[in-house]
Enzyme design. Structure first.
Site, mmCIF file in Angstrom:
data_model
loop_
_atom_site.group_PDB
_atom_site.id
_atom_site.type_symbol
_atom_site.label_atom_id
_atom_site.label_comp_id
_atom_site.label_asym_id
_atom_site.label_seq_id
_atom_site.Cartn_x
_atom_site.Cartn_y
_atom_site.Cartn_z
ATOM 1 N N GLY A 494 -0.979 0.866 18.630
ATOM 2 C CA GLY A 494 -2.052 0.050 18.103
ATOM 3 C C GLY A 494 -3.269 0.867 17.725
ATOM 4 C CG ASP A 609 -1.201 -2.612 26.149
ATOM 5 O OD1 ASP A 609 -0.300 -3.471 26.222
ATOM 6 O OD2 ASP A 609 -1.364 -1.876 25.157
#
Length: 796
Positions: A494, A609
């Site tokens: 990301g 995450d």
């Protein structure tokens, strides 16, 4: 008529006053029957009958009145449950509190007080103490003198030296059965007091001695805004106790069935008991793991290392991972003035059962007394707050471990030759300092000026005042990656693409370059730099520096030659390279890294995450947690937070985070549970499919567990004969405990590490996982949890 009405009102008022006054007491004329309760004056605690794990078993206990989840803090008849609802708790003719019931109203339990009072009552206080007293305030018995598995504020853990009364807590047999279990926590008063946890007669954990503020093995006990902790030593009693500064905050210390001692506080907003601290942190808290004169460090592999000046007693056993015999001195002691002492700091003080102490002598006199006694092996002060007191050790030094937060210094007796070697080393160090101060100073000034100049020209994406890392030139990074060649790209997340590079020095690096189209940006880059630059743990990836020029935002990491975890476990051609033992070591490594983030680092960090692609593997397959772009710092007294911007990875996010934006240490635990089940199965939670049902990997694992077929989830590439079946099952069970739907049901990381590392610890039965049923395709980004549809924003 008016007079009659007034008299009736007066009578009702008197009756109301009498009834209210008696609501917190049991008297000889007002017993307590099954189905009735007694409530303390302020409505904090309630006394009554409740079901045990077996619905046919009835117990008398005390619990919190205003807390929605019934939490039992004391049980009268732990060893002798009733098997029906005929029980009556009453004051008998001898002034004892007795529980009668069953056939012939036999006595099930009694307070067995020898003191006789006139017109005694059993009174439930707002502190949770059940007391037998008279109207003058004299008391004959109290429940605080007979703890169960819980230590409430004001209760004592220790011993009354006058009457021999022992105050200790013992675990329940299971989470639902209050019968005494195998584990017991007590204050050992042999030598200088310390807390012990025993399994039967076997010592499992020692807190280390008290240092004036805390037990040295539990530095998190230091005084704070919520609690005060005390160790009291008098001629009549020796005990440990704690008080809560805010009396409206429900709190308790409890020993759970697995033997772990936890301090819990009730969070009204979330309606859960939150773990404030845990006594046993990790494998290094196993008593005497490394044997005498050796220290344990959870950040090392292997964890045991001899103290400086000592060597393994049996090298062959030591090299074979049997450290129980510990270490011995390289040079024997002479005894007397010729011996010396070597200082050790940042460690847990050793087992103090064979020790002597005096609060009134200083450290100089302490050293003298140790030298005068040939049996003295070490000394230290007693109170770190003012450096006072003396503690002498008279046996082999056991149960040492590294604890960077501990401020106490241990002076270990060594031969004179060892002291001389230390002096010579100090002289050589001093000479090196004296030889080149001018040159070094000049170099430092030049370096400072150069760095200041570079920083002035590198104001781009981020204000580098916030950066605590070396700054790399863009030209240096570009050259190392061959101008960010596509051939050097090893991955993309990301944040942006990741490249392999090599510096002019030959060091290999991993370069993460912020993409212009990234869903992450300046905020995430800044967060990652500021977070990871403050962290040091062998299971966290090391950030070497950053590069900020113009529009470029670049992070430079140590290079991990074995790529990421998903590169192996989800690839049919590579997964066989990760045998069971490697997978188990990876599970332990990730868990230790997460424990460090949640509890042991100077910041409390929630990763948010955690997933297979963010676990990097070095050349020995040592796992390292990476990618801190979404991580959040919370206060050391805080375990959770909330955000309107829910970002993360589908398949790893916990229900409460995906639905309500509530993240906590328990949402990281959920992600870890997914990872553990993926490691065991070699299957990805997000893409798991089974022709027999619509459950995802979590639901599939839970169903197999309930049906006693949990081993069927094991990766087919693993050779069954090379696996330790009990270890595989333990990992599956721990994984399922981590992914339970409710955050309060999930264990904290200290418990996870402890459960994984201790085969003999009994584990609770897992409950239903969160997000365990899928509907529709994965591309839709939609999942259902118990028929409630929700949409997850996916940032990866």
């Amino acid at each position: 008529m008016t007079n009659k009405k007034t008299a009736l009102q007066f009578f009702c008022c008197v009756l109301l006053i009498i009834t209210t006054a008696a609501a917190d007491t049991i008297t000889s004329g007002r017993p307590l029957r099954d189905g009735e309760t007694v409530v303390s004056a302020a409505g904090i605690y309630e006394l009554g009958f409740f079901d045990g794990g077996d619905s046919a078993s009835r117990f008398v206990g005390i619990w919190y009145k205003k807390i929605s989840t019934r939490t039992i803090v004391w049980v009268a008849n732990r060893n002798s449950p009733l098997n029906d609802t005929s029980g009556v708790l009453m004051i008998n003719e001898n002034g004892n509190l007795v529980l009668v019931g069953g056939a012939n109203n036999r006595t099930i339990w009694s307070s067995n007080s020898s003191r006789i009072l006139e017109n005694p009552v059993a009174w439930l206080s707002d502190g949770g103490n059940l007391v037998i007293k008279d109207e003058k305030g004299n008391f004959a018995w109290q429940s605080f003198d007979h703890p169960g598995n819980t230590l409430l504020p004001g209760m004592k853990l220790g011993r009354n030296l006058v009457n021999g009364l022992d105050w200790s807590i013992s675990a329940w047999k299971t989470a639902d059965d209050p019968s005494p279990g195998e584990y017991r926590a007590s204050l050992d008063i042999n030598g200088y007091p310390q807390l012990f946890v025993n399994k039967g007669s076997v010592l499992q954990y020692s807190s280390g001695p008290w240092d004036g503020m805390a037990f040295t093995g539990s530095p998190v006990l230091k005084p704070d805004t919520y609690f005060t902790f005390k160790l009291v030593i008098t001629s009549d009693e020796v005990y440990y106790t704690y008080e809560v500064k805010n009396t409206s905050l429900p709190t308790r210390a409890v020993i759970i069935p697995t033997g772990v001692v936890q301090h819990l506080t009730w969070i009204e907003r979330t309606q859960i008991w939150s773990v404030y601290l845990t006594a046993q942190l990790d494998n290094c808290d196993r008593y005497g793991l490394c044997g005498p004169y050796a220290s344990c460090s959870i950040n090392n592999s292997p964890p045991c290392d001899c103290l400086r000046g000592f060597q393994p007693k049996f090298p062959a056993q030591w090299n074979g991972a049997d450290w129980s015999s510990g270490c011995e001195r390289r040079a024997p002691l002479v005894c007397g003035e010729k011996d010396g002492f070597r200082e050790f700091s940042g460690i847990k003080m050793p087992d103090s059962r064979h020790s002597w102490y005096d609060k009134n002598i200083d450290l100089k006199e302490c050293k003298k007394r140790c030298l005068e006694n040939c049996s003295c092996t070490a000394y230290s002060n007693l109170d770190v707050t003012d450096g006072s007191g003396c503690l002498l050790y008279f046996s082999e030094l056991m149960d040492l471990r590294e604890l960077s937060q501990n401020e106490q210094t241990l002076y270990v007796r060594v031969a004179a030759s060892e002291v001389d070697a230390d002096r010579n080393q100090k002289k050589r160090r001093l000479m090196r300092i004296i030889i080149g101060p001018t040159v070094i100073g000049t170099l430092l000034i030049c370096l400072f000026c150069w760095c200041a100049s570079k920083r002035r020209t590198k104001r781009g994406l981020v204000d580098d005042k916030d950066m605590e890392l070396p700054l790399f030139d863009l030209a240096t990074v570009s050259s190392a990656t061959k101008n960010f060649s596509a051939k050097n790209m090893i991955g993309e997340g990301g944040f942006g693409p990741v490249y392999k590079g090599k510096l002019a020095s030959g060091q290999e690096i991993a370069v993460k370059r912020l993409s212009k189209h990234s869903v992450q940006g300046v905020q995430e880059l800044k967060a990652e730099v500021n977070l990871i630059s403050k962290l040091q743990h062998r299971n966290l990836v090391k950030l070497l520096g950053c590069c900020i020029e113009g529009e470029e935002g670049i992070l430079v990491y140590e290079f991990m030659p074995n790529n990421s975890l998903d590169h192996f476990i989800f690839d049919p051609s590579r997964k066989a390279e990760l045998g069971w033992q490697k997978r188990f070591e990876i599970v332990m490594g990730i868990s230790r890294g997460l424990l460090y983030l949640h509890q042991d680092s100077r910041l409390r960090i929630i990763h948010r995450d955690l997933k297979a692609s963010n676990i990097l593997l070095d050349n020995n397959f040592l796992p390292k947690i990476s990618d801190f772009g979404l991580a959040r710092i919370v206060g050391l007294d805080q375990n959770e937070g909330k955000t309107k911007r829910v970002v993360g990875t589908y398949g790893y996010m916990s229900p409460e985070y995906a639905i309500d934006g509530e993240f906590s240490v328990k949402s990281d635990v959920f992600s870890l549970g997914v990872l553990i089940l993926e490691l065991v199965s070699g299957r990805k939670n997000r893409t798991f499919r089974n022709s027999d049902h619509l459950h995802n990997l979590l639901g599939h694992a839970w169903i197999l567990w309930k049906e006693g077929r949990a081993m069927e989830i094991m990766d087919e590439s693993l050779e069954e004969e090379s696996c330790v079946k009990s270890q595989v099952l333990r990992c599956i069970q721990v994984g399922l405990l981590c992914v339970q739907k409710l955050p309060g049901d999930r264990p904290n990381m200290a418990s996870v590490v402890f459960m994984l590392g201790n085969e003999d610890v009994h584990l609770a039965e897992p409950r239903e996982p969160g997000f365990f049923v899928e509907r529709g395709s994965t591309e839709s980004g939609r999942v259902t949890e118990n028929a409630e549809t929700l949409t997850i924003l996916e940032a990866r």
